[in-house]
Design a protein around this motif. Structure first.
Motif, PDB file in Angstrom:
ATOM      1  N   ARG A 152      56.852 -57.868  17.725  1.00  0.00           N
ATOM      2  CA  ARG A 152      56.396 -59.243  17.203  1.00  0.00           C
ATOM      3  C   ARG A 152      57.578 -59.959  16.419  1.00  0.00           C
ATOM      4  O   ARG A 152      57.290 -60.892  15.724  1.00  0.00           O
ATOM      5  N   HIS A 153      58.654 -59.080  16.204  1.00  0.00           N
ATOM      6  CA  HIS A 153      59.594 -59.756  15.208  1.00  0.00           C
ATOM      7  C   HIS A 153      61.121 -59.475  15.801  1.00  0.00           C
ATOM      8  O   HIS A 153      61.094 -58.216  16.302  1.00  0.00           O
ATOM      9  N   GLY A 154      62.041 -59.876  15.118  1.00  0.00           N
ATOM     10  CA  GLY A 154      63.461 -59.509  15.559  1.00  0.00           C
ATOM     11  C   GLY A 154      64.759 -60.720  15.401  1.00  0.00           C
ATOM     12  O   GLY A 154      64.319 -61.608  14.685  1.00  0.00           O
ATOM     13  N   VAL A 155      65.581 -60.395  15.852  1.00  0.00           N
ATOM     14  CA  VAL A 155      66.705 -61.342  15.662  1.00  0.00           C
ATOM     15  C   VAL A 155      66.682 -62.353  17.187  1.00  0.00           C
ATOM     16  O   VAL A 155      66.561 -61.846  18.347  1.00  0.00           O
ATOM     17  N   CYS A 156      66.967 -63.499  16.945  1.00  0.00           N
ATOM     18  CA  CYS A 156      66.851 -64.605  18.134  1.00  0.00           C
ATOM     19  C   CYS A 156      67.899 -64.131  19.213  1.00  0.00           C
ATOM     20  O   CYS A 156      69.010 -63.436  18.864  1.00  0.00           O
ATOM     21  N   ALA A 157      67.348 -64.207  20.358  1.00  0.00           N
ATOM     22  CA  ALA A 157      68.039 -63.559  21.523  1.00  0.00           C
ATOM     23  C   ALA A 157      69.103 -64.502  22.210  1.00  0.00           C
ATOM     24  O   ALA A 157      69.704 -64.188  22.911  1.00  0.00           O
ATOM     25  N   ALA A 158      68.946 -65.930  21.600  1.00  0.00           N
ATOM     26  CA  ALA A 158      70.159 -66.746  22.101  1.00  0.00           C
ATOM     27  C   ALA A 158      71.729 -66.282  21.469  1.00  0.00           C
ATOM     28  O   ALA A 158      71.702 -65.824  20.445  1.00  0.00           O
ATOM     29  N   ASP A 159      72.320 -66.459  22.692  1.00  0.00           N
ATOM     30  CA  ASP A 159      73.948 -66.100  22.062  1.00  0.00           C
ATOM     31  C   ASP A 159      74.465 -66.928  21.072  1.00  0.00           C
ATOM     32  O   ASP A 159      74.305 -68.083  20.845  1.00  0.00           O
ATOM     33  N   GLY A 160      74.914 -66.336  20.178  1.00  0.00           N
ATOM     34  CA  GLY A 160      75.809 -66.815  18.724  1.00  0.00           C
ATOM     35  C   GLY A 160      74.692 -67.275  17.772  1.00  0.00           C
ATOM     36  O   GLY A 160      74.853 -67.654  16.706  1.00  0.00           O
ATOM     37  N   CYS A 161      73.339 -66.753  17.776  1.00  0.00           N
ATOM     38  CA  CYS A 161      72.283 -67.027  16.930  1.00  0.00           C
ATOM     39  C   CYS A 161      72.008 -65.706  16.031  1.00  0.00           C
ATOM     40  O   CYS A 161      71.655 -64.915  16.773  1.00  0.00           O
ATOM     41  N   SER A 162      71.992 -65.686  14.665  1.00  0.00           N
ATOM     42  CA  SER A 162      71.655 -64.688  13.822  1.00  0.00           C
ATOM     43  C   SER A 162      70.421 -64.745  13.302  1.00  0.00           C
ATOM     44  O   SER A 162      69.965 -64.031  12.396  1.00  0.00           O
ATOM     45  N   ARG A 163      69.577 -65.902  13.525  1.00  0.00           N
ATOM     46  CA  ARG A 163      68.232 -66.077  12.694  1.00  0.00           C
ATOM     47  C   ARG A 163      67.277 -65.286  13.474  1.00  0.00           C
ATOM     48  O   ARG A 163      67.363 -64.693  14.294  1.00  0.00           O
ATOM     49  N   VAL A 164      66.005 -64.806  12.433  1.00  0.00           N
ATOM     50  CA  VAL A 164      65.110 -64.168  12.631  1.00  0.00           C
ATOM     51  C   VAL A 164      63.891 -64.871  13.257  1.00  0.00           C
ATOM     52  O   VAL A 164      63.815 -66.205  12.883  1.00  0.00           O
ATOM     53  N   TYR A 165      63.025 -64.145  13.668  1.00  0.00           N
ATOM     54  CA  TYR A 165      61.557 -64.687  13.990  1.00  0.00           C
ATOM     55  C   TYR A 165      60.660 -63.553  13.805  1.00  0.00           C
ATOM     56  O   TYR A 165      60.842 -62.509  13.784  1.00  0.00           O
ATOM     57  N   ALA A 166      59.283 -64.103  13.546  1.00  0.00           N
ATOM     58  CA  ALA A 166      58.230 -63.444  13.651  1.00  0.00           C
ATOM     59  C   ALA A 166      57.214 -64.069  14.507  1.00  0.00           C
ATOM     60  O   ALA A 166      56.896 -65.281  14.274  1.00  0.00           O
ATOM     61  N   ASP A 167      56.754 -63.428  15.705  1.00  0.00           N
ATOM     62  CA  ASP A 167      55.682 -64.050  16.430  1.00  0.00           C
ATOM     63  C   ASP A 167      54.213 -63.911  16.320  1.00  0.00           C
ATOM     64  O   ASP A 167      53.962 -62.850  16.023  1.00  0.00           O
ATOM     65  N   THR A 168      53.687 -65.076  15.935  1.00  0.00           N
ATOM     66  CA  THR A 168      52.304 -64.945  15.548  1.00  0.00           C
ATOM     67  C   THR A 168      51.275 -65.729  16.418  1.00  0.00           C
ATOM     68  O   THR A 168      50.353 -66.163  16.509  1.00  0.00           O
ATOM     69  N   SER A 169      52.104 -65.823  17.762  1.00  0.00           N
ATOM     70  CA  SER A 169      51.243 -66.526  19.022  1.00  0.00           C
ATOM     71  C   SER A 169      50.382 -65.413  19.693  1.00  0.00           C
ATOM     72  O   SER A 169      50.713 -64.337  19.422  1.00  0.00           O
ATOM     73  N   ARG A 170      49.553 -65.861  20.392  1.00  0.00           N
ATOM     74  CA  ARG A 170      48.799 -65.103  20.941  1.00  0.00           C
ATOM     75  C   ARG A 170      49.225 -64.188  22.133  1.00  0.00           C
ATOM     76  O   ARG A 170      49.095 -62.968  22.204  1.00  0.00           O
ATOM     77  N   ASN A 171      50.320 -64.782  22.836  1.00  0.00           N
ATOM     78  CA  ASN A 171      50.800 -64.104  24.001  1.00  0.00           C
ATOM     79  C   ASN A 171      52.122 -63.114  23.522  1.00  0.00           C
ATOM     80  O   ASN A 171      52.630 -62.365  24.434  1.00  0.00           O
ATOM     81  N   ALA A 172      52.592 -63.196  22.552  1.00  0.00           N
ATOM     82  CA  ALA A 172      53.624 -62.413  21.900  1.00  0.00           C
ATOM     83  C   ALA A 172      54.837 -62.381  22.803  1.00  0.00           C
ATOM     84  O   ALA A 172      55.365 -61.265  23.004  1.00  0.00           O
ATOM     85  N   ALA A 173      55.041 -63.372  23.318  1.00  0.00           N
ATOM     86  CA  ALA A 173      56.302 -63.532  24.218  1.00  0.00           C
ATOM     87  C   ALA A 173      57.599 -64.058  23.740  1.00  0.00           C
ATOM     88  O   ALA A 173      58.636 -64.460  24.228  1.00  0.00           O
ATOM     89  N   ARG A 174      57.438 -64.573  22.206  1.00  0.00           N
ATOM     90  CA  ARG A 174      58.525 -65.069  21.609  1.00  0.00           C
ATOM     91  C   ARG A 174      59.906 -64.315  21.263  1.00  0.00           C
ATOM     92  O   ARG A 174      59.788 -63.237  21.029  1.00  0.00           O
ATOM     93  N   ARG A 175      61.163 -64.732  21.702  1.00  0.00           N
ATOM     94  CA  ARG A 175      62.439 -64.038  21.627  1.00  0.00           C
ATOM     95  C   ARG A 175      63.281 -64.845  20.935  1.00  0.00           C
ATOM     96  O   ARG A 175      64.521 -64.514  20.665  1.00  0.00           O
TER      97      ARG A 175
END
Length: 197
Positions: A145-168
Motif C-alpha cells: 500500500r505504499h512505495g516510491v512513485c513508479a513514474a520515470d524520474g519521480c522520487s516522490r512517495v505515496y500511501a494508497d488508501t483506496s479500496r482497490n489498492a492499485a495505486r503506484r
C-alpha cells in the motif's frame, strides 16, 4: 482511511514530509531558513497538527525524521515489495519514538488518543504519530500500500488508501504522464515494426 484514530492525518503527514524534504527541491539558496521552516509548519497544520507556534528549531529535527520515514517507503519500492525490510524499517522508527499513550481533549476537540507523553514536543508528537501510522499501514496491509512513485524520474512517495489498492504513482499527474509515455512507446514500436505498405 483513518488508520490510527488520531485527530491528525498522520499517514498523510508522513507522505508529505518525505516528499517535501527528500523528493522536492528545498528552494534556491536565497530562501531564508525561517521561510523553509514555515513551510514545514504549514504542512503539519494542513494535516491537523497544532503546529502554528512551533519553534524554528523544530525544522532540522523534522527534516531528519522525514529522511528516516523515507526508509519505509524505499523498502516497499521493490518488485515485489520486501515486507521483511519494510517491517525492519518500521520497527527502527518505533524503537526511536517517545511512547506514552493517553486520552486527551484539547482545543475544542473531543477525547482522542495521543501516542506521545503529555509533555511531548511537536517533533515528538509528529514522530510518534507518523511512526504508528506507518506501522498500522504495514501491519494491516503489508508492503503493497505504499512505495516510491513508479513514474520515470519521480522520487516522490505515496500511501494508497483506496479500496482497490492499485495505486503506484504519487499523483494523477505522474500516472497520466506514465500512461502517455507508455502509449507513445507502443505507437512508436508499432510504427517501426509495421510492414511497409
Amino acid at each position: 482511511m483513518d488508520f490510527i484514530g488520531y485527530k491528525s492525518d498522520a499517514l498523510g503527514a508522513a507522505v508529505a514530509l518525505v516528499n517535501v524534504v527528500t523528493a522536492e527541491p528545498t528552494g534556491d539558496r536565497d530562501t531564508p531558513p525561517e521561510q523553509d521552516g514555515r513551510r514545514l509548519r504549514d504542512l503539519l497544520v494542513e494535516h491537523r497538527y497544532l503546529a502554528q507556534r512551533a519553534p524554528a528549531s523544530a525544522e532540522p529535527a523534522l527534516r531528519a525524521w522525514a529522511r528516516r520515514l523515507r526508509t519505509v517507503f524505499d523498502a516497499a519500492a521493490g518488485d515485489p515489495p520486501d515486507l521483511g525490510a519494510t517491517a525492519v524499517a518500521v520497527n527502527a522508527l518505533l524503537a526511536d519514538v517517545a511512547i506514552g499513550p493517553h486520552l486527551s481533549s484539547h482545543d475544542g476537540q473531543g477525547w482522542h488518543l495521543h501516542y506521545a507523553p503529555p509533555e511531548a514536543s511537536l517533533v515528538e508528537r509528529v514522530r510518534s504519530t507518523t511512526a504508528f501510522a506507518l506501522a498500522m499501514l504495514v501491519s494491516e496491509y503489508g508492503a503493497d500500500r505504499h512505495g516510491v512513485c513508479a513514474a520515470d524520474g519521480c522520487s516522490r512517495v505515496y500511501a494508497d488508501t483506496s479500496r482497490n489498492a492499485a495505486r503506484r504513482y504519487c499523483s494523477p499527474a505522474c500516472a497520466n504522464r506514465a500512461a502517455v509515455a507508455a502509449h507513445r512507446a507502443r505507437a512508436k514500436l508499432k510504427a517501426t515494426t509495421a510492414p511497409d505498405a
